[in-house]
Design an enzyme around this catalytic site. Structure first.
Site, PDB file in Angstrom:
ATOM      1  N   GLU A   1       0.837  -1.197   0.000  1.00  0.00           N
ATOM      2  CA  GLU A   1       0.000   0.000   0.000  1.00  0.00           C
ATOM      3  C   GLU A   1       0.876   1.254   0.000  1.00  0.00           C
ATOM      4  O   GLU A   1       2.069   1.205   0.325  1.00  0.00           O
ATOM      5  CB  GLU A   1      -0.896   0.005   1.245  1.00  0.00           C
ATOM      6  CG  GLU A   1      -1.801  -1.198   1.380  1.00  0.00           C
ATOM      7  CD  GLU A   1      -2.934  -1.199   0.383  1.00  0.00           C
ATOM      8  OE1 GLU A   1      -3.215  -0.129  -0.204  1.00  0.00           O
ATOM      9  OE2 GLU A   1      -3.546  -2.270   0.178  1.00  0.00           O
TER      10      GLU A   1
ATOM     11  N   LYS B   1      -3.642 -11.519  12.177  1.00  0.00           N
ATOM     12  CA  LYS B   1      -3.829 -12.857  11.628  1.00  0.00           C
ATOM     13  C   LYS B   1      -3.438 -13.931  12.640  1.00  0.00           C
ATOM     14  O   LYS B   1      -4.097 -14.974  12.732  1.00  0.00           O
ATOM     15  CB  LYS B   1      -3.016 -13.001  10.346  1.00  0.00           C
ATOM     16  CG  LYS B   1      -3.543 -12.135   9.200  1.00  0.00           C
ATOM     17  CD  LYS B   1      -2.614 -12.151   8.007  1.00  0.00           C
ATOM     18  CE  LYS B   1      -3.132 -11.272   6.876  1.00  0.00           C
ATOM     19  NZ  LYS B   1      -2.181 -11.185   5.749  1.00  0.00           N
TER      20      LYS B   1
END
Length: 434
Positions: free
Chosen positions: A192, A207
């Site tokens: 990003e 995660k």
């Protein structure tokens, strides 16, 4: 007569576009193999007139109202792929309260609000699935739920952020600086414009919080993991480690031992003999160690339109099956554990040291701390097993800014932990890691 399940979707970005493409391509196969038809009734977007590469199926309406999708009485399953936290949670709560099943790929939301959303789904006898929230196209959550139901998972260790792994792989292979590798990742669409969550370990931590729930039934918190990112690493360190037989990886780890759970998200020197060391670029890999199966490795793309969309669509199919057979409300994850959680850095283990200090200085300070070091490559050394307290004293004596210490993966010495760590000596908070 073939039953039709009505589906609504929130979001039409990269993943949403992939879901529509996959659903269109697999429509006939789904009907033939599952005995029902999936119909995408509506898609909610932020900007109605934004250009889109994927065309909506015939009969699918586009709306800028989330509420219009969530409250539609004909829609039975809602897919949330718009991201965000507050808006997404409100939409999912509304959908569940109205008796709809929900599929999401929102790892940040599941990591931070998954417990209360799961509880709500159970009360409403609805399904809440989120396979795509971890490792994109690797069906690791459903594998842990289904394939390890009679097994006993001891450890999960994963490379589960493609951006960080791409950067570290490039630094190792080409000698690019961190900034050069990051720029290349951004140009290739793998990072990003603001990569903070990826390179600081935040994304990996979310995660791991989810993975731990499926592997051990234990919810971890962000503060318990306390991630360390990759921004302080250099290409020289990556290449020196590689020459000596290791690959530096941003590793997510959770391991159970003697009724305790140990976790870490940090750069780790993974030995070349470990299959995880060969996970390069944007690929993801999750290694599972269990009593019955032993060691298994699950690899695949960790992100991307097609891979992530496939995981989303597989969840949709399971939810649709439950609608057809009236078996909704079965928990995605049924494991429930109660463990005391500790940093993995508390356990005695070996380290790689990167420093310009002389070998004589290092060896002298190491001997005083009762461990030894071995030169691997110029300015790169390997320690024998070191306790957290010993490493702290060693780094303090050497000068904290003079030495970077990276844990060597899977080198923990559990049998000595009780005698070597059962003290009030400072642990990870005082250890300088990259």
């Amino acid at each position: 007569m073939t039953q039709t399940i009505e589906v609504g979707m929130l979001g039409f970005g990269t993943v949403g576009s992939g879901v529509i493409s996959r659903l269109t391509q697999a429509a006939t196969t789904i009907e033939q193999t599952q005995g029902f038809r999936l119909h995408l009734a509506a898609v909610a977007v932020h900007h109605l007139n934004a250009p889109r590469a994927v065309k909506l199926p015939i009969g699918t309406r586009l709306t800028d109202s989330i509420q219009a999708v969530v409250t539609d009485p004909h829609i039975q399953i809602v897919i949330e792929v718009m991201g965000t936290l507050v808006t997404a949670e409100a939409a999912i709560v509304a959908a569940l309260q109205l008796g709809k099943s929900v599929i999401t790929a929102n790892k940040d939301l599941i990591a931070t609000a998954g417990a209360r959303l799961t509880a709500l789904a159970q009360r409403q006898h609805c399904d809440l699935f989120y396979e795509a929230s971890v490792a994109g196209g690797i069906p690791i959550l459903r594998t842990l739920t289904d394939s390890y139901v009679t097994d006993n998972v001891q450890r999960v260790a994963g490379i589960i952020n493609g951006t960080a792994n791409y950067i570290l792989s490039a630094m190792t292979a080409t000698g690019q600086s961190y900034q050069q590798a990051l720029t290349a990742a951004q140009a290739a669409g793998y990072a990003e414009s603001d990569p903070t969550n990826d390179v600081s370990g935040i994304d990996t931590t979310y995660k791991l919080m989810i993975l731990s729930q499926f592997a051990f039934g234990q919810a971890l918190t962000f503060s318990q993991i306390h991630p360390i990112g990759i921004t302080a690493l250099t290409a020289t360190q990556c290449r020196q480690a590689a020459q000596a037989g290791w690959r530096i990886k941003l590793l997510a780890e959770a391991e159970r031992h003697a009724g305790q759970l140990y976790c870490r998200v940090a750069p780790v020197a993974v030995p070349n003999r470990s299959a995880l060391s060969q996970i390069n670029g944007v690929q993801n890999g999750v290694a599972v160690t269990s009593t019955a199966i032993g060691q298994s490795l699950y690899t695949g793309p960790g992100a991307g339109s097609t891979a992530t969309a496939n995981s989303v669509l597989n969840d949709v199919i399971v939810a649709a099956q439950h609608w057809v057979h009236q078996t909704r409300g079965t928990a995605f994850n049924v494991k429930n554990g109660q463990y005391s959680v500790h940093p993995l850095a508390e356990v005695p283990q070996a380290y790689l040291l990167f420093t310009e200090l002389s070998a004589a200085t290092l060896q002298s300070n190491a001997n005083e701390a009762d461990f030894s070091i071995k030169l691997q490559t110029p300015a790169c050394y390997q320690t024998t097993t070191v306790t957290a307290g010993q490493l702290t004293r060693f780094l303090t004596t050497c000068g904290r800014s003079q030495v970077t210490a990276l844990p060597i993966g899977f080198s923990t010495q559990w049998t000595t932990r009780e005698t070597q760590v059962a003290s009030s000596e400072p642990t990870r908070a005082t250890i300088k890691l990259a």
